[in-house]
Design an enzyme around this catalytic site. Sequence first.
Site, PDB file in Angstrom:
ATOM      1  N   GLY A 203      11.052  41.131  40.796  1.00  0.00           N
ATOM      2  CA  GLY A 203      12.028  42.013  41.454  1.00  0.00           C
ATOM      3  C   GLY A 203      11.775  43.280  40.503  1.00  0.00           C
ATOM      4  N   LYS A 204      12.080  44.481  41.175  1.00  0.00           N
ATOM      5  CA  LYS A 204      12.039  45.663  40.526  1.00  0.00           C
ATOM      6  C   LYS A 204      13.069  46.617  41.023  1.00  0.00           C
ATOM      7  CE  LYS A 204       7.274  46.407  39.825  1.00  0.00           C
ATOM      8  NZ  LYS A 204       5.783  47.257  39.875  1.00  0.00           N
ATOM      9  N   ASP A 324      30.017  47.061  39.721  1.00  0.00           N
ATOM     10  CA  ASP A 324      28.784  47.331  40.491  1.00  0.00           C
ATOM     11  C   ASP A 324      28.742  46.033  41.325  1.00  0.00           C
ATOM     12  OD1 ASP A 324      26.778  48.650  41.471  1.00  0.00           O
ATOM     13  OD2 ASP A 324      25.200  48.034  39.617  1.00  0.00           O
TER      14      ASP A 324
END
Length: 497
Positions: A203-204, A324
């Site tokens: 993942g990025k 978040d």
Amino acid sequence: MSQKDIWLFSLAVLTSPFSSATVATEWTCVCDVPSCKEETCVGKKCFVTEIVESDGHRRRTRGCFNTNVMEHCSSRVNGNMNVVVECCASDFCNKNLTTHLSEEKGPDASVTSLVLMTVLPSLLILLLLFTILFWKVRQCNRKRSLARVNDFGDTEFLKASIVGDSTLGDLLDEYCTTGSGSGLPFLVQRTVARQITLVECVGKGRFGEVWRGMWQGENVAVKIFSSRDEQSWFRETEIYNTVLLRHENILGFIASDMTSRNSSTQLWLITHYHNSGSLYDYLQSTTMDSEGCLQLAVSIICGLVHLHVEIYGTQGKPAIAHRDLKSRNILVKENKQCCIADLGLAVIHSQSGDYLDIGNNPRVGTKRYMAPEVLDETIRTDSFESYKQTDIWAYGLVLWEISRRTIINGMVEDYRTPFFDVVPHDPSFEDMKKVVCIDQQRPNIPNTWCSDNILSALAKIMRECWYPSPSARLTALRIKKTLNKLKSSMDQTKQEC
């Protein structure tokens, strides 16, 4: 020494294995470090750091440690002859405290005295620690011997005495169920980190990359932070190492380290690895029945309750607001329960200690999941309850994402992000403010959900999470109780059938 070096030294002290696991008396100290909002702070030790700059100018910094640490006091930092820290334990004792550096008379100071005062005590303490840990490992009589991976060339005695042939489960069980419960000792964290082999990037994001890594035959997740998101790495490391966060619905923390690879510094956060990935990824390809939907919803709220609630006592924790929460920051475990991840923006509050720690991360949350009071900037930033209420707003949106992928009468909807039909793919702050605050729009709840008892109940919870007035929203604990009652009712109905 730069301001960044001072912060990283403070991190090493906070996560030191010599930190006391017992509650110690707290003192009011003079504080002039950049993170102090007032001229004083409260901690278990007061300190003075003295640095001799290259031009001979002496700079002193005063503050407090939140742990009863003594290892770094009266010692050179990382062997630096021009940096020294002195500690004391009484109110305002560091106001006029001087360091050994101030008392030295220059280059004629005795080298033997310096060695005796700095190196020898540290070596004796380290030798004692390694002996105790080695004895514990021998007593456990481990039966498994897995190959060691070490591409950093670290010294073998650390691996033999601290890590041995332990598995991650062994280490976490041994260290995280005793003492302060704040995670693995710092030296063990660094040893584990340097034995990890990165396998594939999974993942990025804006923060950096997530890799699947291997440690002694076991999968781990390695989150590598970009240099511009250093504060998020520091914040997560700080929270995981100073707060009791071991819970089945909070992503399991293993280690944190600053490593050097390819002649560059990398900031690593090592956690448990979950093959299903994030809830966002999971919902793209997976549908579920209403029972599976409820299980995901319950597991997420259980994790949020654990964050929000302050636990008192020596094995306790302060209250934490995530700030978040979104489907990308929630991972799906093999047992189809969820765990909450990414605490880089978290806010810490202790009613017993009477403090609110917002941190100094300039990064804001994800705009798509921002509550109305954040978008119109009316949120009370001095109130911890305000931050918890923004988490509830975001939880309602995540609940909506899950519900859309639930099969009702053989029908299921495609996965969509909240507000997909009214804002662009990457909405701006103003885009979200217009939709949420001015137009007061909310995600559409289909009429078909009313035909299912579970989705009908979840829809009611969503609406109560999305009230414009933050104080009118449900609390995490109330949602948990409601969902557990719904789950019990469903289980009872299944037994009767």
